[in-house]
Design a protein around this motif. Structure first.
Motif, mmCIF file in Angstrom:
data_model
loop_
_atom_site.group_PDB
_atom_site.id
_atom_site.type_symbol
_atom_site.label_atom_id
_atom_site.label_comp_id
_atom_site.label_asym_id
_atom_site.label_seq_id
_atom_site.Cartn_x
_atom_site.Cartn_y
_atom_site.Cartn_z
ATOM 1 N N GLU A 125 -0.280 -4.560 -4.829
ATOM 2 C CA GLU A 125 -1.128 -4.198 -3.682
ATOM 3 C C GLU A 125 -2.403 -5.020 -3.668
ATOM 4 O O GLU A 125 -2.872 -5.467 -2.600
ATOM 5 N N GLU A 128 0.059 -1.350 -8.332
ATOM 6 C CA GLU A 128 -1.354 -1.614 -8.049
ATOM 7 C C GLU A 128 -1.634 -3.110 -8.034
ATOM 8 O O GLU A 128 -2.373 -3.612 -7.177
ATOM 9 N N LEU A 135 2.438 1.649 -3.474
ATOM 10 C CA LEU A 135 1.476 2.143 -4.456
ATOM 11 C C LEU A 135 1.263 3.642 -4.282
ATOM 12 O O LEU A 135 1.227 4.402 -5.274
ATOM 13 N N ALA A 136 1.116 4.077 -3.042
ATOM 14 C CA ALA A 136 0.908 5.503 -2.787
ATOM 15 C C ALA A 136 2.098 6.326 -3.273
ATOM 16 O O ALA A 136 1.942 7.391 -3.897
ATOM 17 N N MET A 137 3.319 5.841 -3.012
ATOM 18 C CA MET A 137 4.506 6.577 -3.445
ATOM 19 C C MET A 137 4.643 6.569 -4.961
ATOM 20 O O MET A 137 4.988 7.594 -5.575
ATOM 21 N N LEU A 158 2.234 6.331 -7.188
ATOM 22 C CA LEU A 158 1.228 7.248 -7.730
ATOM 23 C C LEU A 158 1.681 8.691 -7.582
ATOM 24 O O LEU A 158 1.514 9.517 -8.498
ATOM 25 N N SER A 159 2.261 9.020 -6.416
ATOM 26 C CA SER A 159 2.709 10.390 -6.171
ATOM 27 C C SER A 159 3.817 10.780 -7.151
ATOM 28 O O SER A 159 3.814 11.890 -7.710
ATOM 29 N N ALA A 195 0.833 -1.208 0.000
ATOM 30 C CA ALA A 195 0.000 0.000 0.000
ATOM 31 C C ALA A 195 0.869 1.259 0.000
ATOM 32 O O ALA A 195 0.589 2.227 -0.723
ATOM 33 N N ALA A 196 1.938 1.227 0.794
ATOM 34 C CA ALA A 196 2.835 2.391 0.829
ATOM 35 C C ALA A 196 3.551 2.566 -0.509
ATOM 36 O O ALA A 196 3.723 3.696 -0.998
#
Length: 504
Positions: free
Chosen positions: A457, A454, A433-435, A437-438, A430-431
């Motif tokens: 995740e 993705e 994927l968030a990074m 995407l950012s 999850a971390a």
């Protein structure tokens, strides 16, 4: 347990054997003794840890393993789920296999009663009246005929002397067969309860996997919509749009199989509850509503053979096989029968009740098989072979039972570790994927990296969910492997079982 070996008695020794048995009133054949309990020091190859690892997620409670801890009769209540308890009770009340097992036990108990009747004298009464016309010429009394009547009434008594214990061995065998059915009832109840809970957990797991997939599909649909808008504005390439579409299609393609498995699982649960799929309306269980038992029992190896109903059932079959040798041996020895009759007889009803109308008889008979083409000897040898089969099957049942417990204990330890690792992997994914995407939104990364993150995740979420379900099914498997605490329940009416000596 080693297989029993028997030596054939020499025929010249049979008269001496018969005399000794008759004088002593013994039952021929080997006597059954409960097999010795295993002396294993532990149940698994490596010593057990006292406690599993924990994970900060539903189903992640650390479980303590306590040697010698008793198992409650309704062990399924330890999950603290009213729905699980209701499912099990409904299954025990409505499943036809339980009804059939209980009826089979009653049948076996009545067979014991019927067999016990052979120990008592057999009485019967008969009345016969006849009218007959005879030719006088047949008796040298000239021509013509004579008509006369005869009325006979008698009470007949027959008793087979069980000098060699053949009848007692037959009753002992019927008792053993009834005991086998008694533990078959317990095994049926244990298996049904475990199957109901496991199936309900599998249903909950499949529904959770569908929910996770639907969440991802919704997010991917939104991402595809935004991607198409950016493509129209020239912000992304068509390749990136197709990549997003491909990812979405792959997720959607997994849903039909998951829904198929879910419906088939519900169909299975409907049948376990004693109904049919069309009438099943129970809501799907939620794993978050279950409590993972924190304290788990671990039986001593010497106690496991007493707790497992399948081991007790096979011990009863072994007992029955022992008696089979005795029965076959008794059939080779003399059969002693006493008979008697007391009655009245006369040509008409008044004469029947005169002193001269009294008739009686008493007799005894002894029958010794001499030559039957080897039938009796072959039957005894077959009974001995059947005893060796039963001994081997009992030994195998014990070995499999120990394997079941060892497998469950290993699963509880390792699946706790797997859940701990799955939770860490899901958080990392999850971390990541968030990074990713950012970075992509800032123009520093590729969209392919986003799709890869993705997918990782998504897989991590599914793995975490299945690991949570495994903790519950492992616990069910352990309770089932340890026997399920039937000794703390009243599944069978003790009065019914005690009537024929089935229960200790």
């Amino acid at each position: 347990m080693s297989s029993p070996v028997f030596r054939q008695p020499r025929r010249r020794h049979l008269p001496a054997l018969a005399l000794a048995a008759a004088l002593g009133g013994c039952a021929v054949g080997p006597d059954y003794h409960t097999p010795a309990a295993p002396t294993d020091a532990r149940l698994t190859e490596a010593p057990l840890l006292g406690q599993t690892v924990s994970a900060a997620t539903p189903g992640g409670t650390a479980q303590r393993l306590t040697v010698g801890r008793d198992i409650p009769g309704e062990w399924w209540t330890l999950f603290h789920s009213p729905q699980v308890t209701a499912l099990v009770r409904q299954a025990l009340a409505g499943n036809p296999t339980v009804t059939a097992a209980q009826a089979t036990l009653r049948e076996a108990l009545q067979n014991v009663r019927a067999g016990q009747g052979a120990l008592f004298p057999q009485l019967s009464a008969s009345v016969q009246a006849q009218r007959q016309q005879a030719s006088l010429a047949a008796f040298g009394l000239g021509s013509g005929t004579a008509t006369f009547g005869l009325i006979t009434g008698a009470v007949n008594v027959s008793y087979t002397l069980d000098a060699f214990g053949g009848i007692r061995r037959q009753i002992e065998q019927l008792n053993a067969q009834a005991e086998y059915q008694r533990y078959e009832v317990e095994a049926t109840i244990l298996t049904l309860a475990a199957n109901v809970i496991t199936t309900a957990i599998n249903e909950a797991s499949l529904q959770a996997q569908i929910d996770i997939t639907n969440d991802i599909v919704r997010a991917d649909n939104e991402a595809l919509r935004l991607m198409q808008q950016r493509f129209q504005l020239g912000g992304v390439s068509q390749v990136e749009v197709l990549q997003q579409q491909s990812l979405l299609d792959a997720k959607v393609a997994t849903l039909p199989d998951l829904r198929k498995q879910l419906q088939q699982t519900r169909n299975q649960l409907a049948v376990l509850l004693g109904g049919r799929p069309a009438g099943y309306t129970m809501p799907t269980l939620k794993l978050n509503d279950l409590t993972l038992p924190a304290d788990l029992p671990v039986s001593l190896p010497s106690k496991l053979v007493e707790q497992r109903p399948d081991i007790r059932a096979y011990a009863a079959l072994l007992h029955a096989a022992y008696t089979g040798v005795g029965i076959a041996t008794a059939n080779m020895l003399p059969q002693i029968t006493l008979t008697g009759s007391l009655g009245r007889e006369g040509t008409d009803l008044p004469n029947v009740f005169t002193p001269s109308g009294l008739v009686w008889s008493i007799a005894s008979s002894l029958a010794q098989p001499i030559f039957e083409g080897g039938t009796l000897l072959a039957r005894r040898r077959a009974a001995q072979a059947a005893l060796e089969v039963a001994a081997a099957q009992y030994s195998d049942t014990v070995n499999v039972a120990f394997q079941n417990v060892a497998d469950a204990l290993v699963a509880i330890q390792r699946d706790a570790e797997a859940l701990h690792a799955a939770l860490a992997a899901e958080k990392t994914a999850a971390a990541s994927l968030a990074m990713t995407l950012s970075q992509y939104e800032a123009g520093a990364g590729s969209y392919l990296a986003v799709l890869t993150a993705e997918q990782v995740e998504y897989s991590a979420r599914l793995t975490l969910q299945m690991a949570q379900a495994a903790r519950f099914t492992d616990t069910v498997a352990l309770f089932q492997a340890l026997g399920g605490g039937w000794w703390n329940r009243d599944d069978i009416d003790p009065k019914t079982a005690h009537c024929c000596g089935v229960l200790p």
